[in-house]
Design a protein around this motif. Structure first.
Motif, short mmCIF file in Angstrom:
data_model
loop_
_atom_site.label_atom_id
_atom_site.label_comp_id
_atom_site.label_asym_id
_atom_site.label_seq_id
_atom_site.Cartn_x
_atom_site.Cartn_y
_atom_site.Cartn_z
N ALA A 32 121.38 78.44 6.60
CA ALA A 32 120.95 79.64 7.31
C ALA A 32 121.06 80.85 6.40
O ALA A 32 122.04 81.02 5.70
CB ALA A 32 121.81 79.87 8.55
N SER A 33 120.00 81.66 6.39
CA SER A 33 120.05 82.88 5.59
C SER A 33 119.64 84.07 6.43
O SER A 33 119.51 85.18 5.96
CB SER A 33 119.13 82.75 4.38
OG SER A 33 117.80 82.54 4.82
N ARG A 34 119.37 83.81 7.68
CA ARG A 34 119.09 84.94 8.57
C ARG A 34 119.75 84.71 9.92
O ARG A 34 120.27 83.63 10.19
CB ARG A 34 117.60 85.18 8.71
CG ARG A 34 116.73 83.92 8.79
CD ARG A 34 115.35 84.34 9.24
NE ARG A 34 114.28 83.55 8.64
CZ ARG A 34 113.00 83.70 8.95
NH1 ARG A 34 112.65 84.59 9.82
NH2 ARG A 34 112.08 82.96 8.38
N ARG A 35 119.69 85.72 10.74
CA ARG A 35 120.44 85.65 11.99
C ARG A 35 119.73 84.85 13.07
O ARG A 35 120.37 84.30 13.96
CB ARG A 35 120.68 87.06 12.54
CG ARG A 35 121.58 87.91 11.66
CD ARG A 35 121.75 89.27 12.29
NE ARG A 35 122.39 89.13 13.60
CZ ARG A 35 123.62 89.60 13.87
NH1 ARG A 35 124.28 90.23 12.94
NH2 ARG A 35 124.13 89.44 15.06
N GLU A 36 118.40 84.85 13.03
CA GLU A 36 117.67 84.16 14.10
C GLU A 36 118.09 82.70 14.17
O GLU A 36 118.25 82.04 13.15
CB GLU A 36 116.16 84.19 13.84
CG GLU A 36 115.57 85.56 13.82
CD GLU A 36 114.83 85.77 12.52
OE1 GLU A 36 115.50 85.94 11.49
OE2 GLU A 36 113.58 85.76 12.56
N THR A 37 118.22 82.23 15.39
CA THR A 37 118.54 80.82 15.56
C THR A 37 117.29 80.05 15.94
O THR A 37 116.30 80.63 16.41
CB THR A 37 119.58 80.62 16.67
OG1 THR A 37 119.05 81.15 17.89
CG2 THR A 37 120.89 81.30 16.33
N ARG A 72 113.24 77.75 6.23
CA ARG A 72 112.93 79.18 6.29
C ARG A 72 114.17 80.03 6.55
O ARG A 72 114.06 81.24 6.73
CB ARG A 72 111.87 79.44 7.36
CG ARG A 72 110.52 78.85 6.96
CD ARG A 72 109.41 79.38 7.84
NE ARG A 72 109.61 79.00 9.22
CZ ARG A 72 109.04 79.62 10.25
NH1 ARG A 72 108.25 80.65 10.04
NH2 ARG A 72 109.27 79.21 11.47
N GLY A 73 115.32 79.35 6.62
CA GLY A 73 116.56 80.11 6.70
C GLY A 73 117.05 80.42 8.11
O GLY A 73 118.01 81.16 8.29
N PHE A 74 116.39 79.86 9.13
CA PHE A 74 116.89 80.06 10.49
C PHE A 74 118.23 79.34 10.64
O PHE A 74 118.48 78.34 9.99
CB PHE A 74 115.91 79.45 11.51
CG PHE A 74 114.68 80.28 11.74
CD1 PHE A 74 113.68 80.33 10.79
CD2 PHE A 74 114.52 81.00 12.91
CE1 PHE A 74 112.54 81.09 11.00
CE2 PHE A 74 113.39 81.76 13.13
CZ PHE A 74 112.39 81.81 12.17
N ASP A 75 119.06 79.88 11.52
CA ASP A 75 120.29 79.19 11.89
C ASP A 75 119.88 78.10 12.87
O ASP A 75 119.64 78.36 14.05
CB ASP A 75 121.25 80.20 12.54
CG ASP A 75 122.60 79.57 12.86
OD1 ASP A 75 122.67 78.34 13.02
OD2 ASP A 75 123.58 80.33 12.96
N ASP A 861 113.92 76.55 -0.29
CA ASP A 861 113.46 77.79 0.32
C ASP A 861 111.96 77.75 0.54
O ASP A 861 111.18 77.67 -0.40
CB ASP A 861 113.85 78.98 -0.55
CG ASP A 861 115.36 79.10 -0.66
OD1 ASP A 861 116.04 78.86 0.36
OD2 ASP A 861 115.86 79.40 -1.77
#
Length: 1029
Positions: A32-37, A72-75, A861
């Motif tokens: 995860a690289s961003r906050r969105e889950t 895409r880095g979603f949690d 990534d």
RNA sequence: GGGCGGUUAGCUCAGCUGGUAGAGCGCUUCGUUUACACCGAAGAUGUCGGGGGUUCGAAUCCCUCACCGCCCA
């Protein structure tokens, strides 16, 4: 290092899976690289299940979405798990016990049986989990959930909260009155001896019979029976002393409570309200039933009169309820004719009183099965009933003509009228036996009270159902929802948290002395006539202690010393009565009130498995605890599922989550089709057309299977799958493997940054990569898996392998070698990245082999570049080169030039752009078109013509060419271009088109026409030259 | 009976908000040119189920009919 000639899927898949797992690559929040889950709940497969092609399809689509988001880095959380499959599991375990010749479940008892079920689960319950892993499903396996986890008796390793969640919801809904117990007609499975919900019933058309019987009017009454045609003309007039009834189930006549006709049916108007006789049963006890009116009978169907057996038919049940007709049960749990209850004579007498309108109260004890039929199977009983009626002459007959083949004599005979006709019959989807509507006590969810929020959520778009056509299915079902039968007469499942105690009937208690205390006489009187027939009190709570408190409150009002009775739990009602009697007897002797007991027993039924899976989204996240996961990952994002469980599961999850936590369980429901065989037939064991996904994985690799399934996942369509298709995508796996192998042999390495090359070919392919990235994201965002798969396939094979790799070959020797290596390395990396969600194994392997990577590809990534990488000039130039090469190849092939021959390329005409493109790319053209370096010149003898945008070429193919063949070839091309051009000219010539169409469209059309006219001119020139020679 | 979906190349199917047809497989011909024969090159095949309508323009929108399939009663 040299790579193998192809990808060894079998060896690599196991190794890569192990590596992913060892790294915790699928854990919630990994990469995860961003906050969105991004949360996906797996539709939990049955714990008894094994992977079939439907699972493979369903989970491939989920995995594509999950891997795509994770990259895409979603949690990201993909929550796996299984449901406990009440009937199926109990069936499996019972079968195994029988095979081992062990005592059956009733012999060993409930507790011991459940231990065996758990033992089985621990031994064989993770079959499908391991199979999903083989498919590459990137669930967070450490969180694997089970709908029976935490149930009493669950062994170590099965702790969990699911049981708590289920019981908690039951209690809440019970307290709100949304869950209730009642005697209603339910679908009864005589094989498993349990109620099932209407969704678990399959209606199938089977050959059946329709018998016609006469129900004589009471007291020999007669009436004028008149039939008319559509115009009102009388077609039949006769005096009848009976009413004719058609039935497919004669054995249920025994339980008839009335005969119903439509209120508007003039034929029967004279006899409405009268009584008629059921033509079965002992003569001396023939029952009379009333003739009533109801809207249900269809005057045009059969005789228009319908017998009403409220306890054995759903339609009749409705009529009976509306008209106060008693419901007489005729069968036991095995669907045999009842043997219990009152003797026939007594029963018939009660029923007769009821028919006359008397209130006879509860009729559950009334058994209207005549003695000689008691205990018989329903079909045997049917046979006997028919025989008896026919023998008595009460079957409706028809004149039957027979001609003796020898004498030619006509023989007339009256025969009973029996229509052969297909009838719809209900079957249990698990047991396969005919379902019997049965009047039993069951638990229900009053779905009507919780359905509205589920409807609103979809109407208001808080939950979106894709494809849209399924919204209608969802609405239609929910708008006409029936109460949901949630109790099952099974042992494996969540036992209903309701306890019963005998109602000691305070209001009936007679206190002779008025002293508020119970003496011996009073006590025994209570015991003797009260208790066996008395009612029950019930309490519902998550824990027995709470229940105990409530019973304590109940008995607090009893006369002393009963009010101090100790509350103890026993097996069932009978045990309770025994214990109560025993304890009172003890007390009588000892006069010690501590010996007094008040026994209570728990409802033996368990809850429908779907009741627990209905709580899947919150239950798996730890509800009723307020866990971090629950706060973070709920509501979930997408539910991917088949249309076959929209009712079973999706609609119920919507209702339950909204009822329990007040929020939708998911924002999007993506409904996919059903995988069919190559010919479009449903796969079924009996048809033998089942395709085993594991065999396909063995044969072609998981990536090939996944790519195949993805490419067939067009929204709203059923994929049709055969091994041939998978083979094709296995070839694709090999193709990208070999492209990599080629790159590797030429010193290409991955892992580098995106280069900014100078050569047109390299600039062009980078633009193409950007295009496919945009297209892939668009397709996945719209759940168009087929577009994503097809786009990547065409890009990798058609662009990268067919053209870019070929273009690159000569470049590796020249001044652009360095940037070409860098570009190719980067391009291939992009291919691995973008293909990874669909083909995780081979891409992970190639990723590992081609560079020093900081992360595994599963955490790669996802690219974010876009149209800014497209170089329009490079694009134009390379497309020109490709068109030229194709033109030359086509001309050569059609004119029969040997493939190996190298020809001269004579430039007869070229504009500036063409000339520069030619100069810049000459080595590529020479190589791929198999021509020598271009030279200026004129077309001449023995040459064939090739046209390109802005240029004309001639290819000398030998001393003598077949002029006729060359003319034919050019004329064919000319005709095609002319035809297209003609259409465009017509369109552009139409003033309405130029007035109405968008400017962009008009411009496009003009460009196309200009290009075609250029073509035509060149072809004409070539033809003219040919004619001149 | 009610509802939904389908009918496009020999086969299996794409074709999103209308701009005039595509893929894979199969088929034909050719090909051992330094990744791949699980390959490469070239090629053939379509009144987009029938009829009607809307539109400058319909595989795509509307109506209707036929056939096939699914769900519900």
């Amino acid at each position: 290092m040299t790579m193998d000639k192809s990808f060894d899927a079998k060896a690599a898949e196991a190794r890569i899976s192990a590596e992913w797992e060892a790294q915790g690559a699928f854990a919630a929040g990994a990469n995860a690289s961003r906050r969105e889950t991004f949360t996906v709940m797996i539709p939990p497969p049955n714990v008894t299940g094994s992977l079939h092609i439907g699972h493979a399809f369903n989970n491939t689509l989920q995995d594509i979405l999950v891997r795509w988001h994770r990259m895409r880095g979603f949690d990201t959380l993909w929550q796996p798990g299984q449901d406990h499959a009440g009937i199926a599991t109990q069936m499996v375990v019972e079968r195994r016990m029988a095979e081992r010749q062990e005592p059956n479940r009733r012999e060993i008892g409930r507790e011991a049986f459940l231990e065996k079920v758990w033992a089985w689960k621990q031994e064989s319950g993770d079959t499908i989990i391991n199979q999903l892993k083989r498919l590459g499903a990137s669930c967070d396996w450490s969180r694997n959930a089970f709908t029976m986890s935490g149930a009493p008796g669950a062994p170590a390793g099965e702790e969990g909260n699911f049981h708590d969640a289920v019981i908690r919801v039951f209690v809440e809904l019970y307290d709100k009155g949304i869950i209730y117990r009642g005697k209603r007609l339910v679908n009864w499975d005589p094989h498993f001896e349990t109620a099932i919900s209407d969704l678990e019933v399959e209606n199938r058309e089977v050959p059946g019979h329709m018998w016609h019987f006469k129900y004589p009017l009471a007291g020999g009454e007669t009436y004028e029976y008149v039939e008319r045609d559509a115009d009102g003309n009388v077609t039949l007039r006769e005096t009848r002393d009976y009413i004719s009834i058609a039935t497919t189930r004669p054995e249920t006549m025994l339980g008839d409570g009335a005969v119903a006709v439509h209120p508007g049916d003039a034929r029967y108007a004279p006899i409405v309200g009268k009584l008629c006789e059921i033509p079965v049963g002992p003569k001396e006890h023939r029952r009379l039933i009333p003739i009533i009116t109801d809207d249900y009978p269809d005057p045009d169907f059969g005789s228009g009169a319908v017998k009403i057996t409220g306890a054995h038919d759903f339609n009749d049940y409705g009529v009976a309820m509306r008209n106060g007709i008693p419901l007489y049960a005729l069968m036991d749990g095995k669907a045999r004719m009842r043997e219990d209850g009152l003797p026939y004579a007594e029963s018939a007498e009660i029923a007769t009183r009821a028919a006359r309108g008397e209130d006879v109260g509860d009729v559950s004890n009334v058994n209207l099965v005549p003695d000689e039929l008691r205990g018989l199977d329903r079909l045997e009983a049917r046979k006997r009933v028919i025989e008896a009626i026919t023998a008595e002459g009460l079957a409706v007959t028809r004149l039957h003509k027979e001609i003796d083949p020898e004498t030619g004599a006509e023989h007339l005979e009256r025969r009973p009228l029996v229509d052969q006709k297909p009838i719809m019959q209900p079957f249990g989807d698990r047991s396969g036996v005919v379902i019997e509507p049965m009047l039993t006590d069951q638990w229900f969810v009053d779905t009507a009270r919780i359905v509205q929020p589920a409807l609103d959520a979809v109407r208001e778009g808080r939950t979106e159902i894709l494809p849209e056509q399924h919204r209608k299915v969802y609405f239609n079902w929910l708008e006409n929802i029936e109460p949901w039968t949630i109790s099952r007469q099974l042992w494996w499942g969540h036992q209903i948290p309701v306890w019963y105690g005998l109602d000691l009937g305070i209001e009936n208690f007679t206190d002779d002395e008025g002293d508020g205390a119970l003496d011996e006489v009073e006590l025994f009187r209570l015991l003797a006539d009260g208790i066996v027939h008395t009612g029950e009190r019930q309490h519902c709570a998550a824990h027995f202690d709470d229940v105990r408190k409530r019973f304590r409150d109940d008995i607090a009002g009893l006369p002393q010393p009963l009010e101090v009775s100790r509350i103890v739990e026993v097996a069932d009602r009978e045990a309770a009565i025994d214990m109560l009697a025993q304890s009172w007897a003890d007390y009588n002797l000892s006069q010690d009130p501590t010996h007094l007991l008040y026994p209570v027993w728990r409802d033996p039924d368990v809850l429908d498995t779907w009741f627990s899976s209905g709580l899947w989204p919150i239950g798996t996240l730890g509800w009723p605890e307020n866990t971090e996961e629950l706060r973070k990952y709920f509501p979930t994002d997408v539910l991917v599922t088949g249309f076959d469980i929209i009712f079973f599961w999706v609609a119920r999850m919507m209702m339950m989550q909204l009822a329990v936590v007040g929020d939708v369980p998911f924002r999007t429901v993506y409904v996919h089709g059903l995988v069919r065989d190559e010919k479009g037939a449903k796969m079924s064991k009996s048809k033998g057309n089942v395709i085993d996904p594991l065999v396909l994985i063995d044969d072609f690799g998981a990536d090939a299977l996944r790519m195949t399934l993805a490419s067939m996942a067009a929204m709203g369509r059923d994929p049709k799958l055969g091994p041939r298709h998978v083979e094709g995508f296995r070839n694709f796996v090999t193709k990208i493997w070999n492209a990599t192998r080629f790159a590797e042999m030429n010193g290409v390495r991955g892992g580098g940054p995106r280069p900014e090359p100078a050569h047109t070919v390299n600039r062009w392919i980078i633009g193409e990569v950007a295009r496919i990235r945009i297209a892939t994201d668009e397709a996945l965002a719209a759940y168009r898996f087929n577009d994503a798969a097809a786009g990547l396939y065409a890009f990798v094979w058609g662009k990268v392998c067919d053209w870019y790799v070929e273009f690159a070959k000569p470049l590796f020797d020249g001044s652009h070698a360095g940037e070409t290596r860098a570009t190719m390395g980067w391009v291939l990396d992009q291919c691995y990245l973008m293909l990874h969600p669909i083909m995780p194994f081979v891409t992970e392997e190639l990723w590992r082999l081609t560079g020093d990577r900081t992360k595994m590809l599963v955490h790669g990534d996802w690219p974010a570049y876009g149209a800014e990488l497209i170089d329009a000039a490079a694009d134009r130039e390379i497309n020109w080169v490709i068109a030229l090469i194709e033109g030359v190849r086509s001309a050569r092939a059609q004119m029969g030039v040997p493939a190996g021959a190298k020809l001269d390329l004579v430039v007869t005409e070229a504009d500036v752009a063409a000339r520069s493109a030619l100069a810049a790319n000459a080595p590529l053209i020479e190589r791929l078109a198999r021509v020598n370096a271009p030279v200026d010149g004129r077309a001449g003898k023995g040459m064939i013509a090739v046209a390109a945008q802005g240029a004309s070429f001639a290819l000398p193919i030998g001393e003598v060419i077949d002029v006729a063949a060359e003319t034919a070839r050019l004329q064919k091309a000319l005709a095609r271009s002319e035809k297209d051009a003609e259409g465009l000219r017509k369109r552009l010539g139409n003033p309405k088109f130029t007035e109405n169409a968008e400017a962009e469209v008009i411009e496009e059309t003009r460009d196309k026409l200009a290009a075609l006219e250029d073509d035509i001119a060149r072809l004409n020139a070539a033809l003219a030259q040919l004619a001149a020679m």
